[in-house]
Design a protein around this motif. Structure first.
Motif, PDB file in Angstrom:
ATOM      1  N   TYR A   7      35.603  52.681  85.787  1.00 17.31           N
ATOM      2  CA  TYR A   7      35.192  51.886  86.470  1.00 17.31           C
ATOM      3  C   TYR A   7      35.401  51.460  84.559  1.00 17.31           C
ATOM      4  O   TYR A   7      35.902  51.787  83.459  1.00 17.31           O
ATOM      5  CB  TYR A   7      33.419  51.802  85.653  1.00 17.31           C
ATOM      6  CG  TYR A   7      32.201  52.909  84.942  1.00 17.31           C
ATOM      7  CD1 TYR A   7      33.208  54.158  85.476  1.00 17.31           C
ATOM      8  CD2 TYR A   7      32.094  52.857  83.967  1.00 17.31           C
ATOM      9  CE1 TYR A   7      32.347  54.908  84.582  1.00 17.31           C
ATOM     10  CE2 TYR A   7      32.062  53.985  82.821  1.00 17.31           C
ATOM     11  CZ  TYR A   7      32.407  54.826  83.577  1.00 17.31           C
ATOM     12  OH  TYR A   7      31.866  55.944  82.783  1.00 17.31           O
ATOM     13  N   CYS A   8      34.811  49.400  83.944  1.00 11.30           N
ATOM     14  CA  CYS A   8      34.970  49.421  83.620  1.00 11.30           C
ATOM     15  C   CYS A   8      34.194  49.296  81.932  1.00 11.30           C
ATOM     16  O   CYS A   8      32.755  48.845  82.568  1.00 11.30           O
ATOM     17  CB  CYS A   8      35.623  47.088  83.675  1.00 11.30           C
ATOM     18  SG  CYS A   8      35.873  46.679  82.480  1.00 11.30           S
ATOM     19  N   MET A   9      34.744  49.208  81.275  1.00 12.67           N
ATOM     20  CA  MET A   9      33.602  49.140  80.155  1.00 12.67           C
ATOM     21  C   MET A   9      34.261  48.082  79.044  1.00 12.67           C
ATOM     22  O   MET A   9      35.836  47.660  78.516  1.00 12.67           O
ATOM     23  CB  MET A   9      33.386  50.408  78.708  1.00 12.67           C
ATOM     24  CG  MET A   9      32.829  51.526  80.058  1.00 12.67           C
ATOM     25  SD  MET A   9      31.332  51.197  80.326  1.00 12.67           S
ATOM     26  CE  MET A   9      30.543  51.097  78.663  1.00 12.67           C
ATOM     27  N   GLY A  10      33.251  47.211  78.113  1.00 16.78           N
ATOM     28  CA  GLY A  10      33.612  46.465  77.660  1.00 16.78           C
ATOM     29  C   GLY A  10      33.117  46.257  75.994  1.00 16.78           C
ATOM     30  O   GLY A  10      31.242  46.725  76.366  1.00 16.78           O
ATOM     31  N   TRP A  11      33.121  45.931  75.029  1.00 13.21           N
ATOM     32  CA  TRP A  11      32.748  45.715  73.845  1.00 13.21           C
ATOM     33  C   TRP A  11      32.255  43.688  73.897  1.00 13.21           C
ATOM     34  O   TRP A  11      33.668  42.839  73.952  1.00 13.21           O
ATOM     35  CB  TRP A  11      33.356  46.501  72.474  1.00 13.21           C
ATOM     36  CG  TRP A  11      33.015  47.696  73.116  1.00 13.21           C
ATOM     37  CD1 TRP A  11      33.686  49.269  73.146  1.00 13.21           C
ATOM     38  CD2 TRP A  11      32.318  48.656  72.214  1.00 13.21           C
ATOM     39  NE1 TRP A  11      33.001  49.954  72.408  1.00 13.21           N
ATOM     40  CE2 TRP A  11      32.565  49.766  72.466  1.00 13.21           C
ATOM     41  CE3 TRP A  11      31.169  48.124  71.304  1.00 13.21           C
ATOM     42  CZ2 TRP A  11      32.065  50.675  71.939  1.00 13.21           C
ATOM     43  CZ3 TRP A  11      30.289  49.057  70.994  1.00 13.21           C
ATOM     44  CH2 TRP A  11      30.423  50.644  71.317  1.00 13.21           C
ATOM     45  N   PHE A  12      31.615  43.938  73.791  1.00 16.52           N
ATOM     46  CA  PHE A  12      30.662  42.083  73.059  1.00 16.52           C
ATOM     47  C   PHE A  12      30.735  42.453  71.916  1.00 16.52           C
ATOM     48  O   PHE A  12      30.093  43.253  71.099  1.00 16.52           O
ATOM     49  CB  PHE A  12      29.721  42.294  74.208  1.00 16.52           C
ATOM     50  CG  PHE A  12      30.421  41.567  75.418  1.00 16.52           C
ATOM     51  CD1 PHE A  12      31.120  42.455  76.240  1.00 16.52           C
ATOM     52  CD2 PHE A  12      30.346  40.449  75.714  1.00 16.52           C
ATOM     53  CE1 PHE A  12      31.557  42.671  77.586  1.00 16.52           C
ATOM     54  CE2 PHE A  12      31.275  40.157  77.437  1.00 16.52           C
ATOM     55  CZ  PHE A  12      31.674  41.640  77.953  1.00 16.52           C
ATOM     56  N   ARG A  13      30.462  40.722  71.342  1.00 19.26           N
ATOM     57  CA  ARG A  13      29.534  41.122  69.790  1.00 19.26           C
ATOM     58  C   ARG A  13      28.905  40.544  69.859  1.00 19.26           C
ATOM     59  O   ARG A  13      29.975  38.696  70.532  1.00 19.26           O
ATOM     60  CB  ARG A  13      30.923  41.277  68.486  1.00 19.26           C
ATOM     61  CG  ARG A  13      32.513  40.355  68.466  1.00 19.26           C
ATOM     62  CD  ARG A  13      32.753  40.690  67.040  1.00 19.26           C
ATOM     63  NE  ARG A  13      33.861  40.354  67.103  1.00 19.26           N
ATOM     64  CZ  ARG A  13      34.288  39.861  65.833  1.00 19.26           C
ATOM     65  NH1 ARG A  13      35.070  41.188  65.378  1.00 19.26           N
ATOM     66  NH2 ARG A  13      35.845  39.274  66.367  1.00 19.26           N
ATOM     67  N   GLN A  14      28.228  39.767  69.101  1.00 16.54           N
ATOM     68  CA  GLN A  14      27.341  38.321  68.635  1.00 16.54           C
ATOM     69  C   GLN A  14      26.831  38.169  67.470  1.00 16.54           C
ATOM     70  O   GLN A  14      26.214  39.014  66.558  1.00 16.54           O
ATOM     71  CB  GLN A  14      25.821  38.304  68.952  1.00 16.54           C
ATOM     72  CG  GLN A  14      25.527  36.771  69.459  1.00 16.54           C
ATOM     73  CD  GLN A  14      24.759  36.448  70.485  1.00 16.54           C
ATOM     74  OE1 GLN A  14      23.851  37.353  71.321  1.00 16.54           O
ATOM     75  NE2 GLN A  14      24.191  35.289  70.801  1.00 16.54           N
TER      76      GLN A  14
END
Length: 129
Positions: free
Chosen positions: A32-39
């Motif tokens: 599956y796909c894992m993503g990193w995001f930031r805000q």
């Protein structure tokens, strides 16, 4: 209930390093796909790194390419984000997210929030100058 849980945030001086971890519980998918995001404060959440857990294929946005490395330990259902050469502009809340039952092609481009179904609560990274 699938639940990503981040850890490893903290405060560091510019030029320093941190490693974030994200454990994904209760998933039966092997790939599956894992993503990193930031805000950052006052800014929209941005995605900057992905990994396809099956093959280990990765994607990085230009803003982090060469400084951040995403990796996975499939046996532990854990994804890591090694962050080196940190800059004050990297200060943000960092989130990991999982996209299950999605085609791998969605994992090979700039991550979009709409692709990801499950989100962690976030971990704060603060980089001082």
């Amino acid at each position: 209930q699938v639940q990503p849980v981040e850890s490893g945030g903290g405060s560091v001086q510019a030029g320093g390093s941190l490693r974030l971890s994200c454990v994904v519980s209760h998933t039966t998918y092997s790939s599956y796909c894992m993503g990193w995001f930031r805000q950052a404060p006052g800014k929209e959440r941005e995605g900057f790194a992905t990994i396809w857990t099956g093959s280990g294929s990765t994607y990085y946005a230009d803003s982090v390419k060469g400084r951040f490395t995403i990796s996975r330990d499939s046996a532990k259902n854990t994804v890591y984000l090694q962050m080196n050469s940190l800059k004050p502009e990297d200060t943000a809340m960092y989130y990991c997210a999982a996209a299950l039952a999605k085609p791998s092609v969605l994992c090979s481009r700039n991550p979009r929030e709409s692709t990801f179904d499950y989100w962690g609560q976030g971990t704060q990274v603060t980089v001082s100058s």
